[in-house]
Design an enzyme around this catalytic site. Structure first.
Site, PDB file in Angstrom:
ATOM      1  N   ASN A  43       0.839  -1.194   0.000  1.00  0.00           N
ATOM      2  CA  ASN A  43       0.000   0.000   0.000  1.00  0.00           C
ATOM      3  C   ASN A  43       0.877   1.249   0.000  1.00  0.00           C
ATOM      4  O   ASN A  43       1.967   1.267   0.566  1.00  0.00           O
ATOM      5  CB  ASN A  43      -1.013  -0.010   1.155  1.00  0.00           C
ATOM      6  CG  ASN A  43      -0.405  -0.079   2.532  1.00  0.00           C
ATOM      7  OD1 ASN A  43       0.567  -0.795   2.780  1.00  0.00           O
ATOM      8  ND2 ASN A  43      -0.986   0.652   3.468  1.00  0.00           N
ATOM      9  N   GLU A  45       0.140   5.252   0.668  1.00  0.00           N
ATOM     10  CA  GLU A  45      -0.790   6.307   1.046  1.00  0.00           C
ATOM     11  C   GLU A  45      -0.349   7.647   0.471  1.00  0.00           C
ATOM     12  O   GLU A  45       0.796   7.807   0.034  1.00  0.00           O
ATOM     13  CB  GLU A  45      -0.903   6.389   2.568  1.00  0.00           C
ATOM     14  CG  GLU A  45      -1.524   5.156   3.170  1.00  0.00           C
ATOM     15  CD  GLU A  45      -1.616   5.195   4.681  1.00  0.00           C
ATOM     16  OE1 GLU A  45      -2.260   4.287   5.234  1.00  0.00           O
ATOM     17  OE2 GLU A  45      -1.058   6.111   5.318  1.00  0.00           O
ATOM     18  N   ALA A  47      -0.994  12.112   0.963  1.00  0.00           N
ATOM     19  CA  ALA A  47      -1.505  13.178   1.824  1.00  0.00           C
ATOM     20  C   ALA A  47      -2.908  13.605   1.412  1.00  0.00           C
ATOM     21  O   ALA A  47      -3.682  14.076   2.239  1.00  0.00           O
ATOM     22  CB  ALA A  47      -0.566  14.381   1.797  1.00  0.00           C
ATOM     23  N   TYR A  49      -5.518  12.119   1.233  1.00  0.00           N
ATOM     24  CA  TYR A  49      -6.255  10.934   1.692  1.00  0.00           C
ATOM     25  C   TYR A  49      -7.664  10.946   1.137  1.00  0.00           C
ATOM     26  O   TYR A  49      -8.303  11.988   1.172  1.00  0.00           O
ATOM     27  CB  TYR A  49      -6.298  11.012   3.226  1.00  0.00           C
ATOM     28  CG  TYR A  49      -6.170   9.720   3.981  1.00  0.00           C
ATOM     29  CD1 TYR A  49      -5.117   8.854   3.736  1.00  0.00           C
ATOM     30  CD2 TYR A  49      -7.088   9.389   4.957  1.00  0.00           C
ATOM     31  CE1 TYR A  49      -5.002   7.681   4.460  1.00  0.00           C
ATOM     32  CE2 TYR A  49      -6.972   8.223   5.684  1.00  0.00           C
ATOM     33  CZ  TYR A  49      -5.925   7.368   5.426  1.00  0.00           C
ATOM     34  OH  TYR A  49      -5.798   6.216   6.131  1.00  0.00           O
ATOM     35  N   CYS A  54      -3.859   0.534  -2.888  1.00  0.00           N
ATOM     36  CA  CYS A  54      -3.869  -0.674  -2.060  1.00  0.00           C
ATOM     37  C   CYS A  54      -2.781  -1.638  -2.515  1.00  0.00           C
ATOM     38  O   CYS A  54      -2.372  -1.633  -3.687  1.00  0.00           O
ATOM     39  CB  CYS A  54      -5.224  -1.360  -2.151  1.00  0.00           C
ATOM     40  SG  CYS A  54      -6.593  -0.405  -1.475  1.00  0.00           S
ATOM     41  N   GLU A  56      -3.017  -4.844  -2.986  1.00  0.00           N
ATOM     42  CA  GLU A  56      -3.507  -5.784  -3.991  1.00  0.00           C
ATOM     43  C   GLU A  56      -3.467  -5.162  -5.386  1.00  0.00           C
ATOM     44  O   GLU A  56      -3.064  -5.814  -6.348  1.00  0.00           O
ATOM     45  CB  GLU A  56      -4.951  -6.207  -3.667  1.00  0.00           C
ATOM     46  CG  GLU A  56      -5.095  -6.909  -2.332  1.00  0.00           C
ATOM     47  CD  GLU A  56      -5.386  -5.963  -1.165  1.00  0.00           C
ATOM     48  OE1 GLU A  56      -6.023  -6.416  -0.202  1.00  0.00           O
ATOM     49  OE2 GLU A  56      -4.979  -4.778  -1.208  1.00  0.00           O
ATOM     50  N   CYS A  93     -10.233  -4.930   0.316  1.00  0.00           N
ATOM     51  CA  CYS A  93     -11.387  -4.033   0.325  1.00  0.00           C
ATOM     52  C   CYS A  93     -12.289  -4.379  -0.865  1.00  0.00           C
ATOM     53  O   CYS A  93     -11.914  -5.144  -1.755  1.00  0.00           O
ATOM     54  CB  CYS A  93     -10.932  -2.575   0.279  1.00  0.00           C
ATOM     55  SG  CYS A  93     -10.250  -2.061  -1.313  1.00  0.00           S
ATOM     56  N   CYS A  96     -10.722  -3.720  -4.284  1.00  0.00           N
ATOM     57  CA  CYS A  96      -9.677  -4.696  -4.624  1.00  0.00           C
ATOM     58  C   CYS A  96     -10.269  -6.061  -4.950  1.00  0.00           C
ATOM     59  O   CYS A  96      -9.748  -6.781  -5.802  1.00  0.00           O
ATOM     60  CB  CYS A  96      -8.652  -4.797  -3.506  1.00  0.00           C
ATOM     61  SG  CYS A  96      -7.538  -3.379  -3.499  1.00  0.00           S
TER      62      CYS A  96
END
Length: 139
Positions: A43, A45, A47, A49, A54, A56, A93, A96
């Site tokens: 994963n 990430e 900023a 957000y 992900c 996967e 998720c 995914c």
């Protein structure tokens, strides 16, 4: 083809490179393609957000970039570093699950792991029942 240990080790190694400064929840995923080759992703990430990626999805992108187009099995490895013994499962998720479905049959194994090893295995059908897949669009 190699066993689950090979997938676990690939996911563990890539999980360490995850970029998760906001959630602090690192995830690694490893795919064994039908060719037998392993492709991994973590994963990442952002900023802005939740505009991250992900694990996967990263593994699927690596698989496609590597020339493979079919998933034989996938292992997802994730846990909260603050509480690695928490019994929860880090399943893919919803988005995914659909991404996996693009390259996998409903019977494809999806293994979910924590730091100690495999916690549970599912079929993709169990995680995404009555799914919509590429065959729905075939003419």
């Amino acid at each position: 083809m190699g066993g689950l240990n090979e997938l676990f080790e690939a996911a563990r190694a890539v999980r360490e490179r995850a970029h998760a400064p906001y959630s602090r929840f690192k995830v690694g995923a490893a795919i064994r393609a039908r060719s037998g080759r392993i492709h991994a992703g973590c994963n990442v990430e952002n900023a802005a957000y939740p505009v991250g990626a992900c694990a996967e999805g990263g593994a699927i992108s690596a698989m496609v970039a590597g020339g493979d187009v079919a998933i034989a099995e996938i292992l997802v490895l994730g846990w909260n570093d603050a509480n690695p013994d928490a019994p929860g499962l880090t399943t893919p998720c919803g988005g995914c699950r659909q991404r996996i479905r693009e390259f996998a049959a409903p019977s494809t194994p999806v293994h979910v792991a924590g730091p100690e090893g495999i916690r549970r295995s599912f079929t993709l059908e169990e995680l995404l029942p009555a799914s919509f897949g590429p065959e729905n669009l075939e003419g």
